[in-house]
Scaffold this active site. Structure first.
Site, PDB file in Angstrom:
ATOM      1  N   LYS A 174      44.699  41.449   6.803  1.00  0.00           N
ATOM      2  CA  LYS A 174      43.516  42.369   6.234  1.00  0.00           C
ATOM      3  C   LYS A 174      43.962  43.867   5.940  1.00  0.00           C
ATOM      4  CE  LYS A 174      40.033  39.271   8.316  1.00  0.00           C
ATOM      5  NZ  LYS A 174      38.540  39.110   8.864  1.00  0.00           N
TER       6      LYS A 174
ATOM      7  N   TYR B 253      34.131  35.441   0.654  1.00  0.00           N
ATOM      8  CA  TYR B 253      33.212  35.249   1.617  1.00  0.00           C
ATOM      9  C   TYR B 253      31.756  34.783   1.374  1.00  0.00           C
ATOM     10  CZ  TYR B 253      36.781  37.127   4.762  1.00  0.00           C
ATOM     11  OH  TYR B 253      38.012  37.487   5.385  1.00  0.00           O
TER      12      TYR B 253
ATOM     13  N   PHE C  76      26.424  41.096   8.314  1.00  0.00           N
ATOM     14  CA  PHE C  76      27.750  41.984   7.998  1.00  0.00           C
ATOM     15  C   PHE C  76      28.262  41.935   6.836  1.00  0.00           C
ATOM     16  CE2 PHE C  76      28.697  38.034  10.550  1.00  0.00           C
ATOM     17  CZ  PHE C  76      29.628  37.485   9.744  1.00  0.00           C
TER      18      PHE C  76
ATOM     19  N   ARG D 203      44.478  28.818  14.106  1.00  0.00           N
ATOM     20  CA  ARG D 203      43.424  29.420  14.794  1.00  0.00           C
ATOM     21  C   ARG D 203      43.457  29.802  16.187  1.00  0.00           C
ATOM     22  NH1 ARG D 203      38.672  29.758  11.879  1.00  0.00           N
ATOM     23  NH2 ARG D 203      37.452  29.668  13.652  1.00  0.00           N
TER      24      ARG D 203
ATOM     25  N   THR E 130      37.583  35.551  17.276  1.00  0.00           N
ATOM     26  CA  THR E 130      37.272  36.517  16.016  1.00  0.00           C
ATOM     27  C   THR E 130      37.106  38.044  16.630  1.00  0.00           C
ATOM     28  OG1 THR E 130      36.092  34.788  14.969  1.00  0.00           O
ATOM     29  CG2 THR E 130      35.399  37.280  14.410  1.00  0.00           C
TER      30      THR E 130
ATOM     31  N   ARG F 164      45.488  38.354  17.078  1.00  0.00           N
ATOM     32  CA  ARG F 164      44.072  39.546  16.951  1.00  0.00           C
ATOM     33  C   ARG F 164      44.339  40.253  18.294  1.00  0.00           C
ATOM     34  NH1 ARG F 164      39.720  35.423  14.540  1.00  0.00           N
ATOM     35  NH2 ARG F 164      39.916  36.257  12.304  1.00  0.00           N
TER      36      ARG F 164
ATOM     37  N   ASN G  50      39.786  42.638  12.143  1.00  0.00           N
ATOM     38  CA  ASN G  50      40.342  41.924  13.127  1.00  0.00           C
ATOM     39  C   ASN G  50      41.757  41.182  12.696  1.00  0.00           C
ATOM     40  OD1 ASN G  50      39.311  40.094  11.318  1.00  0.00           O
ATOM     41  ND2 ASN G  50      38.195  38.919  12.763  1.00  0.00           N
TER      42      ASN G  50
ATOM     43  N   HIS H 221      42.685  36.894   8.668  1.00  0.00           N
ATOM     44  CA  HIS H 221      41.717  35.679   8.588  1.00  0.00           C
ATOM     45  C   HIS H 221      42.709  34.353   8.704  1.00  0.00           C
ATOM     46  CE1 HIS H 221      38.740  32.931   6.472  1.00  0.00           C
ATOM     47  NE2 HIS H 221      39.941  32.688   5.856  1.00  0.00           N
TER      48      HIS H 221
ATOM     49  N   GLU I  71      40.381  28.176  -0.316  1.00  0.00           N
ATOM     50  CA  GLU I  71      40.849  29.389  -0.028  1.00  0.00           C
ATOM     51  C   GLU I  71      42.323  29.923  -0.647  1.00  0.00           C
ATOM     52  OE1 GLU I  71      38.180  30.270   3.926  1.00  0.00           O
ATOM     53  OE2 GLU I  71      40.242  30.161   4.139  1.00  0.00           O
TER      54      GLU I  71
HETATM   55  P1  CMP Z   1      37.324  36.174   9.139  1.00  0.00           P
HETATM   56  O1  CMP Z   1      38.107  35.010   9.941  1.00  0.00           O
HETATM   57  O2  CMP Z   1      38.009  36.573   8.078  1.00  0.00           O
HETATM   58  O3  CMP Z   1      36.031  35.391   8.621  1.00  0.00           O
HETATM   59  C1  CMP Z   1      34.647  35.826   8.487  1.00  0.00           C
HETATM   60  C2  CMP Z   1      34.766  37.372   8.971  1.00  0.00           C
HETATM   61  O4  CMP Z   1      33.688  38.006   9.142  1.00  0.00           O
HETATM   62  C3  CMP Z   1      35.379  37.490  10.331  1.00  0.00           C
HETATM   63  O5  CMP Z   1      36.993  37.255  10.298  1.00  0.00           O
HETATM   64  C4  CMP Z   1      35.266  38.794  10.577  1.00  0.00           C
HETATM   65  O6  CMP Z   1      36.044  39.844  10.405  1.00  0.00           O
HETATM   66  C5  CMP Z   1      33.766  39.018  10.001  1.00  0.00           C
HETATM   67  N1  CMP Z   1      32.609  39.198  11.191  1.00  0.00           N
HETATM   68  C6  CMP Z   1      32.324  38.165  11.971  1.00  0.00           C
HETATM   69  N2  CMP Z   1      31.202  38.863  12.531  1.00  0.00           N
HETATM   70  C7  CMP Z   1      31.093  39.919  12.501  1.00  0.00           C
HETATM   71  C8  CMP Z   1      30.459  40.903  12.732  1.00  0.00           C
HETATM   72  N3  CMP Z   1      29.577  40.737  13.793  1.00  0.00           N
HETATM   73  N4  CMP Z   1      30.448  42.285  12.528  1.00  0.00           N
HETATM   74  C9  CMP Z   1      31.284  42.311  11.465  1.00  0.00           C
HETATM   75  N5  CMP Z   1      32.293  41.561  10.943  1.00  0.00           N
HETATM   76  C10 CMP Z   1      32.106  40.359  11.240  1.00  0.00           C
END
Ligand code: CMP
Length: 139
Positions: A11, A51, A59, A87, A93, A104, A114, A117, A128
């Site tokens: 990211k 997304y 969010f 994962r 996350t 992470r 984070n 992805h 994807e």
């Molecule tokens: P990712 O694995 O890229 O898939 C969806 C993304 O949404 C996740 O990682 C986070 O970066 C983002 N995400 C999930 N929950 C939140 C949250 N509560 N606030 C902001 N971003 C979020």
């Protein structure tokens, strides 16, 4: 056996902080083969499409803004049990909940920012991967 595939992207904040090398080193050390990789930047509209599954989440706007804020590094990875094993390698996350030794834990700064992805299913990994790469870009 070639194994199965998953999709990841580094990211914007991790790219900006020069963690491409550190993250790809962890990926390769964990036994994943990098099948495709590039550096690119999404528009907010493209991030919204990628997304789309999170469209109704509070969010979503913030996520699309962040994901289009700078260059990213999408990759296709190959390994046996790729989706689940990747994962595990990236961790939770929320980096505050991510285990020691995960990507992470080492590189993420918040739940939104984070570091990486990781696809959540084989089906989404295929979708994807094809969002970013043509068949000619996968080796
Ligand atoms: P990712 O694995 O890229 O898939 C969806 C993304 O949404 C996740 O990682 C986070 O970066 C983002 N995400 C999930 N929950 C939140 C949250 N509560 N606030 C902001 N971003 C979020």
């Amino acid at each position: 056996m070639a194994g199965s595939r998953t999709f990841t992207m580094i990211k914007p904040k991790a790219v900006k902080n020069q963690h491409i090398g550190g993250i790809t080193a962890m990926i390769e050390a964990a036994g994943f083969k990098i099948v495709a990789m590039k550096k690119t930047q999404l528009s907010a509209e493209q991030a919204g499409l990628f997304y789309e599954v999170h469209k109704e989440r509070p969010f979503y706007g913030e996520l699309c803004e962040f994901m289009s804020s700078g260059p990213i590094v999408p990759m296709i990875l190959e390994k046996e049990n790729a989706v689940a094993d990747f994962r595990k390698l990236i961790g939770a996350t929320d980096p505050a909940e991510a285990e020691e030794g995960t990507i992470r834990k080492k590189y993420a700064t918040s739940k939104g920012e984070n570091a990486v992805h990781g696809s959540d299913s084989d089906e989404n990994a295929t979708l994807e991967a094809s969002f970013f790469f043509s068949a000619l870009e996968q080796y």
